[in-house]
Design an enzyme around this catalytic site. Sequence first.
Site, PDB file in Angstrom:
ATOM      1  CE  LYS A 246      -4.252   1.291   2.447  1.00  0.00           C
ATOM      2  NZ  LYS A 246      -4.898   1.218   3.768  1.00  0.00           N
TER       3      LYS A 246
HETATM    4  C1  E4P Z   1      -8.355   2.022   3.929  1.00  0.00           C
HETATM    5  O1  E4P Z   1      -7.482   1.450   3.323  1.00  0.00           O
HETATM    6  C2  E4P Z   1      -8.102   2.863   5.101  1.00  0.00           C
HETATM    7  O2  E4P Z   1      -7.323   2.125   6.006  1.00  0.00           O
HETATM    8  C3  E4P Z   1      -9.364   3.259   5.828  1.00  0.00           C
HETATM    9  O3  E4P Z   1     -10.518   2.907   5.112  1.00  0.00           O
HETATM   10  C4  E4P Z   1      -9.369   4.665   6.341  1.00  0.00           C
HETATM   11  O4  E4P Z   1     -10.572   4.900   7.012  1.00  0.00           O
HETATM   12  P1  E4P Z   1     -10.794   6.153   7.975  1.00  0.00           P
HETATM   13  O5  E4P Z   1     -10.976   7.372   7.132  1.00  0.00           O
HETATM   14  O6  E4P Z   1     -12.046   5.820   8.741  1.00  0.00           O
HETATM   15  O7  E4P Z   1      -9.583   6.267   8.861  1.00  0.00           O
END
Ligand code: E4P
Length: 213
Positions: free
Chosen positions: A83
């Site tokens: 990622k």
């Molecule tokens: C996705 O890859 C992220 O980890 C996640 O959805 C972020 O979510 P948040 O905006 O609730 O922190």
Amino acid sequence: MHLYLDTAIVDEVREIAAWGVVSGLTTNPSLIAASGRKFEDVIQEMVGIVQGPVSAEVTSLVKDEMIAQGLELRKISDHVVVKLPITPDGLAACKALTGQGIPTNLTLCFSANQAILAARAGATYVSPFLGRVDDISWDGMQLIRDIRLILDTHDLKTNIIAASIRHPVHVLEAAKAGAHIATMPAKVFQMLVKHPLTDAGIEKFMADAKKFK
Ligand code: E4P
């Protein structure tokens, strides 16, 4: 639309994966930090539970270090998806890792143009953050629609992960908007399965089942 769990809590992975509906996992540095555990340990345990893609985020912002971290993370398991944030270095690292056949998830996507860049860098996945877009009074779901239209129009193979999902309506609308995957916290999975009429129906059927001979 596939359903992923967004977490760094291994017990949550065990609990929700047991339902048989989870195709993969995502996590991020904030979730890992909140777990209080070592990054590699969490990823190692998570890949052992869900036999599907597990997005693990690099912590460097420098291309060569991102690539090195990505290669290290891939040593944990072939299920690891590297990622990367959508930055110039993140895109370049994506291109390099893609060239080595390594799957990537380009994260912190807040515009369709960023998604085009991710796709052109060869990203396997791009993660538009719905909830955070809604938080600033923009339309997160329109972002998903725009990205899907662009990917389809130009025959780009990147998969959309609808991320930053906060509630069941986000899941429903992301499915209708054409997200390939929705990633969400365990509490949203719990909300999806619940329905008062299901509870009432079960109560009545269970009461009546006791009357059988
Ligand atoms: C996705 O890859 C992220 O980890 C996640 O959805 C972020 O979510 P948040 O905006 O609730 O922190």
